[in-house]
Design a protein around this motif. Structure first.
Motif, PDB file in Angstrom:
ATOM      1  N   ILE A   1       0.817  -1.213   0.000  1.00  0.00           N
ATOM      2  CA  ILE A   1       0.000   0.000   0.000  1.00  0.00           C
ATOM      3  C   ILE A   1       0.855   1.268   0.000  1.00  0.00           C
ATOM      4  CG2 ILE A   1      -1.763   1.307   1.253  1.00  0.00           C
ATOM      5  CD1 ILE A   1      -2.764  -1.277  -0.052  1.00  0.00           C
ATOM      6  N   LEU A   2       1.891   1.302   0.828  1.00  0.00           N
ATOM      7  CA  LEU A   2       2.721   2.514   0.897  1.00  0.00           C
ATOM      8  C   LEU A   2       3.405   2.802  -0.433  1.00  0.00           C
ATOM      9  CD1 LEU A   2       4.380   2.410   4.443  1.00  0.00           C
ATOM     10  CD2 LEU A   2       2.502   3.845   3.659  1.00  0.00           C
ATOM     11  N   VAL A   3       3.881   1.773  -1.093  1.00  0.00           N
ATOM     12  CA  VAL A   3       4.540   1.981  -2.388  1.00  0.00           C
ATOM     13  C   VAL A   3       3.545   2.507  -3.418  1.00  0.00           C
ATOM     14  CG1 VAL A   3       5.890   0.900  -4.226  1.00  0.00           C
ATOM     15  CG2 VAL A   3       6.243   0.209  -1.857  1.00  0.00           C
ATOM     16  N   ILE A   4       2.289   2.065  -3.311  1.00  0.00           N
ATOM     17  CA  ILE A   4       1.254   2.551  -4.233  1.00  0.00           C
ATOM     18  C   ILE A   4       1.084   4.063  -4.119  1.00  0.00           C
ATOM     19  CG2 ILE A   4      -1.240   2.512  -4.690  1.00  0.00           C
ATOM     20  CD1 ILE A   4      -1.174  -0.433  -3.822  1.00  0.00           C
ATOM     21  N   PHE A   5       1.215   4.582  -2.897  1.00  0.00           N
ATOM     22  CA  PHE A   5       1.067   6.025  -2.700  1.00  0.00           C
ATOM     23  C   PHE A   5       2.216   6.802  -3.338  1.00  0.00           C
ATOM     24  CE2 PHE A   5      -2.404   5.153   0.041  1.00  0.00           C
ATOM     25  CZ  PHE A   5      -3.117   6.333   0.159  1.00  0.00           C
ATOM     26  N   ASP A   6       3.302   6.129  -3.647  1.00  0.00           N
ATOM     27  CA  ASP A   6       4.360   6.756  -4.442  1.00  0.00           C
ATOM     28  C   ASP A   6       4.095   6.580  -5.928  1.00  0.00           C
ATOM     29  OD1 ASP A   6       7.214   7.898  -4.601  1.00  0.00           O
ATOM     30  OD2 ASP A   6       7.373   6.051  -5.780  1.00  0.00           O
ATOM     31  N   THR A   7       3.474   5.474  -6.297  1.00  0.00           N
ATOM     32  CA  THR A   7       3.247   5.138  -7.705  1.00  0.00           C
ATOM     33  C   THR A   7       2.100   5.922  -8.328  1.00  0.00           C
ATOM     34  OG1 THR A   7       4.091   2.898  -7.369  1.00  0.00           O
ATOM     35  CG2 THR A   7       2.674   3.248  -9.273  1.00  0.00           C
ATOM     36  N   MET A   8       0.977   6.025  -7.604  1.00  0.00           N
ATOM     37  CA  MET A   8      -0.233   6.611  -8.188  1.00  0.00           C
ATOM     38  C   MET A   8      -0.048   8.030  -8.704  1.00  0.00           C
ATOM     39  SD  MET A   8      -3.336   5.069  -5.860  1.00  0.00           S
ATOM     40  CE  MET A   8      -4.464   6.355  -6.413  1.00  0.00           C
ATOM     41  N   PRO A   9       0.584   8.949  -7.944  1.00  0.00           N
ATOM     42  CA  PRO A   9       0.737  10.308  -8.466  1.00  0.00           C
ATOM     43  C   PRO A   9       1.625  10.374  -9.709  1.00  0.00           C
ATOM     44  CG  PRO A   9       1.129  10.246  -6.091  1.00  0.00           C
ATOM     45  CD  PRO A   9       1.100   8.842  -6.569  1.00  0.00           C
ATOM     46  N   ARG A  10       2.491   9.382  -9.894  1.00  0.00           N
ATOM     47  CA  ARG A  10       3.310   9.344 -11.105  1.00  0.00           C
ATOM     48  C   ARG A  10       2.433   9.029 -12.317  1.00  0.00           C
ATOM     49  NH1 ARG A  10       9.010   8.016  -9.562  1.00  0.00           N
ATOM     50  NH2 ARG A  10       9.066   7.764  -7.292  1.00  0.00           N
ATOM     51  N   ALA A  11       1.448   8.130 -12.106  1.00  0.00           N
ATOM     52  CA  ALA A  11       0.564   7.728 -13.202  1.00  0.00           C
ATOM     53  C   ALA A  11      -0.550   8.747 -13.443  1.00  0.00           C
ATOM     54  CB  ALA A  11      -0.034   6.356 -12.899  1.00  0.00           C
ATOM     55  N   VAL A  12      -1.156   9.231 -12.354  1.00  0.00           N
ATOM     56  CA  VAL A  12      -2.245  10.218 -12.435  1.00  0.00           C
ATOM     57  C   VAL A  12      -1.877  11.351 -11.481  1.00  0.00           C
ATOM     58  CG1 VAL A  12      -4.723  10.633 -12.177  1.00  0.00           C
ATOM     59  CG2 VAL A  12      -3.912   8.373 -12.898  1.00  0.00           C
ATOM     60  N   PRO A  13      -1.233  12.406 -11.978  1.00  0.00           N
ATOM     61  CA  PRO A  13      -0.685  13.456 -11.093  1.00  0.00           C
ATOM     62  C   PRO A  13      -1.692  14.095 -10.151  1.00  0.00           C
ATOM     63  CG  PRO A  13       0.220  13.668 -13.300  1.00  0.00           C
ATOM     64  CD  PRO A  13      -0.852  12.629 -13.387  1.00  0.00           C
ATOM     65  N   ASP A  14      -2.958  14.192 -10.554  1.00  0.00           N
ATOM     66  CA  ASP A  14      -3.949  14.841  -9.682  1.00  0.00           C
ATOM     67  C   ASP A  14      -4.820  13.814  -8.959  1.00  0.00           C
ATOM     68  OD1 ASP A  14      -5.281  13.918 -11.880  1.00  0.00           O
ATOM     69  OD2 ASP A  14      -6.375  15.767 -12.305  1.00  0.00           O
ATOM     70  N   ALA A  15      -4.265  12.620  -8.723  1.00  0.00           N
ATOM     71  CA  ALA A  15      -5.052  11.553  -8.092  1.00  0.00           C
ATOM     72  C   ALA A  15      -5.468  11.905  -6.672  1.00  0.00           C
ATOM     73  CB  ALA A  15      -4.258  10.247  -8.092  1.00  0.00           C
ATOM     74  N   PHE A  16      -4.578  12.592  -5.927  1.00  0.00           N
ATOM     75  CA  PHE A  16      -4.832  12.827  -4.504  1.00  0.00           C
ATOM     76  C   PHE A  16      -5.372  14.228  -4.256  1.00  0.00           C
ATOM     77  CE2 PHE A  16      -1.419   9.496  -4.044  1.00  0.00           C
ATOM     78  CZ  PHE A  16      -2.311   8.498  -3.701  1.00  0.00           C
ATOM     79  N   GLN A  17      -6.607  14.439  -4.676  1.00  0.00           N
ATOM     80  CA  GLN A  17      -7.331  15.650  -4.338  1.00  0.00           C
ATOM     81  C   GLN A  17      -8.080  15.403  -3.020  1.00  0.00           C
ATOM     82  OE1 GLN A  17      -7.318  18.602  -6.434  1.00  0.00           O
ATOM     83  NE2 GLN A  17      -5.556  17.458  -7.220  1.00  0.00           N
ATOM     84  N   LEU A  18      -8.933  16.327  -2.646  1.00  0.00           N
ATOM     85  CA  LEU A  18      -9.744  16.153  -1.440  1.00  0.00           C
ATOM     86  C   LEU A  18     -11.159  15.723  -1.815  1.00  0.00           C
ATOM     87  CD1 LEU A  18      -8.495  19.161   0.708  1.00  0.00           C
ATOM     88  CD2 LEU A  18      -7.753  16.770   0.746  1.00  0.00           C
ATOM     89  N   GLN A  19     -11.227  14.907  -2.853  1.00  0.00           N
ATOM     90  CA  GLN A  19     -12.498  14.322  -3.259  1.00  0.00           C
ATOM     91  C   GLN A  19     -12.695  13.003  -2.511  1.00  0.00           C
ATOM     92  OE1 GLN A  19     -10.744  14.845  -7.343  1.00  0.00           O
ATOM     93  NE2 GLN A  19     -12.908  14.899  -7.901  1.00  0.00           N
ATOM     94  N   LYS A  20     -13.916  12.536  -2.518  1.00  0.00           N
ATOM     95  CA  LYS A  20     -14.191  11.271  -1.846  1.00  0.00           C
ATOM     96  C   LYS A  20     -14.041  10.115  -2.829  1.00  0.00           C
ATOM     97  CE  LYS A  20     -16.626  12.721   2.203  1.00  0.00           C
ATOM     98  NZ  LYS A  20     -17.311  12.122   3.354  1.00  0.00           N
ATOM     99  N   THR A  21     -13.884   8.939  -2.260  1.00  0.00           N
ATOM    100  CA  THR A  21     -13.739   7.696  -3.011  1.00  0.00           C
ATOM    101  C   THR A  21     -14.949   6.817  -2.758  1.00  0.00           C
ATOM    102  OG1 THR A  21     -11.320   7.719  -2.945  1.00  0.00           O
ATOM    103  CG2 THR A  21     -12.372   5.577  -3.205  1.00  0.00           C
TER     104      THR A  21
END
Length: 655
Positions: A201-221
């Motif tokens: 999981i922790l590595v994914i949090f490094d990977t995701m913004p590389r693939a989708v730069p605006d992935a971590f907004q303050l939107q809900k999932t």
């Protein structure tokens, strides 16, 4: 003169003392000034940092259903996870650079930890640990195993006996989904869960913004998770899925990030009602950011439900209440709580949902207009779910239709046995190569023998003898995984076939291909899931949207053995007489060995049977009633259960 010398010395001493005093005073003033400057600079730096963070916080897209507190909670959590993710990725890369040595270390640690367990004594782990080459000693002494080797040991764990396979107490027995046949029960330990988080999981949090730069907004999932159905062994151990779910201790702390309220995750034994509530709360949030699930088939089901039941959902949101038919399936207290969470009617959002359901004339989900998902959620960032292997078809259908333009990320390769791989460079169409995680388990590989086109070929001899280690693998070749995990399984064939596509430093990069139990194999032809999928998609391509679902079975008892192919088509579509022969030709093109057996007459043409509407939903319901979890459930492309084959064969449609 002596007085003069004394006087002169005294004056000189006084002058020097005065000079020292003045210098000390200057130094004191300098230190004081430096401290004052440091305090002021520190305050300025802290102030600047706070200002930057506040600016970042205010610049992010934010769900209308966040409070200031819940939004700030998500903001801080994501920042901590991103920073932790960078460190985790650095450690991962270091381990990959020394993959063989780390693997040997992992194996030795497992054998040493469990040498005094009942299983460790039986298999002589202590002797293996004492050897100069632990890896060689282990491979020479311990057999390659299947589930039946572990069954009796697992039953002892279930009965409550301690230290059977693990010195560390088990937390549960993880039940597999049973896609390839029998459901297995596998020991689960705290080490498995900790490793999944720290090295996955922790590595994914490094990977995701590389693939989708605006992935971590303050939107809900919209997190598609369901209340698990647990059973308990005679020894008091829980039995059920080991996927992350609503009953996990950490789940409640993540609820502010999700569109579905806590009450929505309390619905059990009713997948439709639970999915409807997920869809309802996802639809009311126009700023929804992510759809998340274990497998992409679940987001596909959610979007299909929204398209089918969208008018009912729009009415619920307009009136601020739960649909009466859905409410009748739930307890009155739960209905009251869910309606309270809706917070009253929202006529404006209901209009938007109806507009998304009925796009302007001339627009289509794959034409000039935006897809349904983006009409409903204009700022949807991605679908986070596994879309590799058998799930690739669902991703293709989504991106060819209702979710066109929405990235799909496959980030984790995992099973009930634990974390296996992580994607360091996931593609936006859901495809991914997974880097095997060095400290998650010890890996071996069984080479696959080619399919047999001769009568002497064995229909069951799909594996060469002897395993290989990672440094012996060839890029482009396929292998079955054999793992020694953190839950007590040793040299265990999990049934997954992978293809090696490269290396990350010393760690193999693999693509998941299929499950061994999902081969059609009557004469040694070994028609795999990808080959069956290629044949089916040739007649019913994803962009056509004509196929609902399909599966197959072997008819070995027939006078001339052949495949049985079940197909469910969209409303109004019917199979024509020429489709059966066309599908058989496509299978022959997809698998040359199948074609060889067909030309010899040793295999007959496939028999295609249309399943009436709702047949595969009924099969899904049957498998859920047998104990499978909605989060884990996969469509079996090859049916091994005779009752499941009979269900599809005899299904006459919804009454």
């Amino acid at each position: 003169s002596s007085q003069l010398r004394f006087s002169s010395g005294a004056c000189h001493g006084q002058a020097r003392a005065t000079c020292d005093f003045l210098q000390s005073l200057d130094r004191f003033r300098s230190v004081a000034m430096f401290r004052t400057w440091a305090r002021r600079s520190g305050c300025t730096a802290v102030g600047a940092a706070c200002a930057i963070e506040l600016w970042r916080f205010s610049s992010f897209e934010r769900s209308d259903f966040h409070t200031l507190g819940s939004a700030f909670h998500q903001f801080l959590l994501f920042d901590v996870m991103r920073l932790s993710g960078r460190l985790a990725r650095r450690k991962h890369d270091q381990d990959c650079s020394n993959f063989s040595a780390v693997q040997a270390e992992v194996l030795k640690e497992r054998l040493l930890a469990n040498k005094d367990t009942a299983y460790g004594r039986e298999m002589r782990f202590a002797d293996m640990v004492a050897a100069n080459d632990v890896v060689s000693a282990f491979r020479a002494s311990h057999p390659v195993t299947r589930y039946d080797h572990n069954d009796a040991w697992v039953q002892r764990i279930a009965a409550g006996e301690p230290a059977v396979m693990n010195a560390e107490a088990e937390t549960m027995l993880a039940a597999t989904s049973g896609t390839s046949g029998r459901r297995a029960l596998l020991p689960n330990t705290p080490a498995l869960s900790k490793t999944f988080f720290a090295r996955g999981i922790l590595v994914i949090f490094d990977t995701m913004p590389r693939a989708v730069p605006d992935a971590f907004q303050l939107q809900k999932t919209c997190k598609l998770a369901f209340a698990p159905s647990w059973t308990t062994t005679s020894g008091g151990l829980r039995v059920g899925p080991n996927s992350s779910g609503p009953k996990d201790k950490s789940f409640s702390s993540l609820l502010p990030l999700y569109s579905t309220p806590a009450e929505g995750y309390q619905i059990d034994h009713d997948e439709f009602a639970a999915m409807y509530v997920h869809a309802l709360f996802a639809a009311r949030d126009r700023k929804l950011g992510i759809l998340e699930a274990n497998f992409v088939s679940l987001p596909a089901r959610l979007i299909a439900l929204l398209q089918r039941e969208g008018e009912r959902i729009a009415t619920d949101i307009e009136l601020g209440r739960l649909d009466l038919e859905v409410a009748s399936r739930l307890s009155p207290a739960l209905v009251t709580a869910l309606e309270g969470r809706l917070g009253g009617g929202d006529a404006e959002r209901a209009v938007e949902i109806r507009a998304a359901l009925a796009p302007p004339v001339g627009e289509a989900d794959h034409g000039r207009g935006r897809s349904f998902a983006l009409r409903l959620w204009p700022n949807l960032r991605l679908i986070l779910a596994n879309a590799t292997g058998a799930f690739a078809e669902y991703a293709e259908r989504l991106q060819a239709g209702p979710a066109e333009g929405v990235p799909i990320l496959s980030t984790v390769y995992a099973a009930s046995e634990g974390l296996i791989g992580i994607s360091l460079d996931p593609k936006l169409d859901g495809s991914a190569a997974y880097c095997l995680v060095p400290r998650a388990m010890f890996y071996e590989f069984l080479p696959l023998e080619p399919a047999s086109a001769t009568p002497g070929g064995s229909s069951k001899g799909e594996l060469a003898s002897g395993t290989l280690l990672p440094h012996e693998l060839c890029v482009g070749e396929q292998y079955e995984l054999v793992i020694t995990n953190l839950g007590g399984l040793c040299r265990y064939r999990i049934g997954d076939v992978i293809r090696v596509v490269g290396f990350h430093h010393g760690a193999p990069l693999v693509e998941f291909q299929y499950r061994q139990g999902q081969l059609l194999n009557l004469r040694g032809e070994k028609t795999s899931e990808p080959q069956l999928a290629a044949a089916v998609s040739k007649l019913w391509p994803a962009e056509a949207g004509a196929l609902v679902e399909y599966s197959s079975a072997e008819r070995a008892e027939a006078e001339v053995p052949h495949y049985l192919i079940f197909l469910e088509l969209v409303d109004g579509s019917r199979l024509t007489p020429e489709m059966g022969p066309a599908l058989d030709r496509a299978l022959r093109e997809s698998n040359p060995v199948y074609d060889s057996w067909r030309r010899k007459g040793a295999l007959g043409p496939c028999h295609v049977r249309q399943v009436e509407k709702g047949g595969f939903e009924r099969l899904r319901a049957a498998r859920l009633s047998e104990g499978a979890s909605p989060q884990q459930l996969k469509v079996s492309r090859v049916l091994r259960n005779a009752a499941h084959v009979e269900l599809l064969w005899n299904w006459k449609g919804e009454q």
